[in-house]
Design a protein around this motif. Sequence first.
Motif, PDB file in Angstrom:
ATOM      1  N   PHE A   9       0.830  -1.198   0.000  1.00 24.21           N
ATOM      2  CA  PHE A   9       0.000   0.000   0.000  1.00 24.21           C
ATOM      3  C   PHE A   9       0.865   1.248   0.000  1.00 24.21           C
ATOM      4  O   PHE A   9       1.899   1.307   0.659  1.00 24.21           O
ATOM      5  N   LYS A  13      -1.427   7.242   0.716  1.00 20.92           N
ATOM      6  CA  LYS A  13      -2.868   6.987   0.631  1.00 20.92           C
ATOM      7  C   LYS A  13      -3.451   6.439   1.936  1.00 20.92           C
ATOM      8  O   LYS A  13      -4.655   6.267   2.051  1.00 20.92           O
ATOM      9  N   GLU A  20     -12.213   4.514   3.895  1.00 18.69           N
ATOM     10  CA  GLU A  20     -11.549   4.643   2.601  1.00 18.69           C
ATOM     11  C   GLU A  20     -10.389   3.649   2.489  1.00 18.69           C
ATOM     12  O   GLU A  20     -10.184   3.044   1.434  1.00 18.69           O
ATOM     13  N   THR A  24      -9.900   0.405  -0.110  1.00 18.73           N
ATOM     14  CA  THR A  24      -8.694   0.089  -0.876  1.00 18.73           C
ATOM     15  C   THR A  24      -8.267  -1.350  -0.631  1.00 18.73           C
ATOM     16  O   THR A  24      -7.903  -2.068  -1.572  1.00 18.73           O
ATOM     17  N   HIS A  27     -10.607  -3.663  -2.516  1.00 21.04           N
ATOM     18  CA  HIS A  27     -10.323  -3.559  -3.950  1.00 21.04           C
ATOM     19  C   HIS A  27      -9.066  -4.367  -4.299  1.00 21.04           C
ATOM     20  O   HIS A  27      -9.073  -5.169  -5.241  1.00 21.04           O
ATOM     21  N   GLU A  28      -7.993  -4.173  -3.534  1.00 18.02           N
ATOM     22  CA  GLU A  28      -6.744  -4.877  -3.822  1.00 18.02           C
ATOM     23  C   GLU A  28      -6.864  -6.370  -3.534  1.00 18.02           C
ATOM     24  O   GLU A  28      -6.231  -7.193  -4.197  1.00 18.02           O
ATOM     25  N   GLY A 121     -12.019   3.780  -7.346  1.00 17.41           N
ATOM     26  CA  GLY A 121     -10.969   2.847  -7.761  1.00 17.41           C
ATOM     27  C   GLY A 121     -11.291   2.208  -9.098  1.00 17.41           C
ATOM     28  O   GLY A 121     -10.453   1.539  -9.692  1.00 17.41           O
TER      29      GLY A 121
END
Length: 156
Positions: A9, A13, A20, A24, A27-28, A121
């Motif tokens: 990461f 960010k 938030e 992430t 999403h990853e 994203g």
Amino acid sequence: MHQPIEITFNEIKMNRSALEVARTIVHEMVHAELYRAINTTNPTEKELDFRETFEEYTRQYIGDNDVHHNYMADYWVDKMADMLELIHPQLGYSGLNEFLSSWAYPSGIPKEFYKALAWDGLKYEEVRGWKNKTTQQKDEIDFHIEKAKYGTNSCN
């Protein structure tokens, strides 16, 4: 045997709200699962089925440089939204819920909030699902995404 997949990461960010950052991570995690399912050396029957389906999906969109994000937009937005809705209570939800309910969501945080976060994203012109949205739909998604910034920066 599965090879480990490492997700790195961007520290810059990480100074965002916990929700938030959770978005992430989700999403990853989906990217990692796609890589794992496609590249496993001893696939199960289910993984073979997925690999075949994903390869067909990729063939249909040949020349598409963003096949993962297109696939996520087509098949994962609702699932990612469900995950975020489940995770949110562990991330200072009550404070954010009270704050947002006072002006943005008087009836409570709606499902559309979590779906919008899942779109964050995936908001690229190369992503058909995003490109095909109307200006009004994009504005609504951006409205919800902006509200996620008000959450706490630390997890409970």
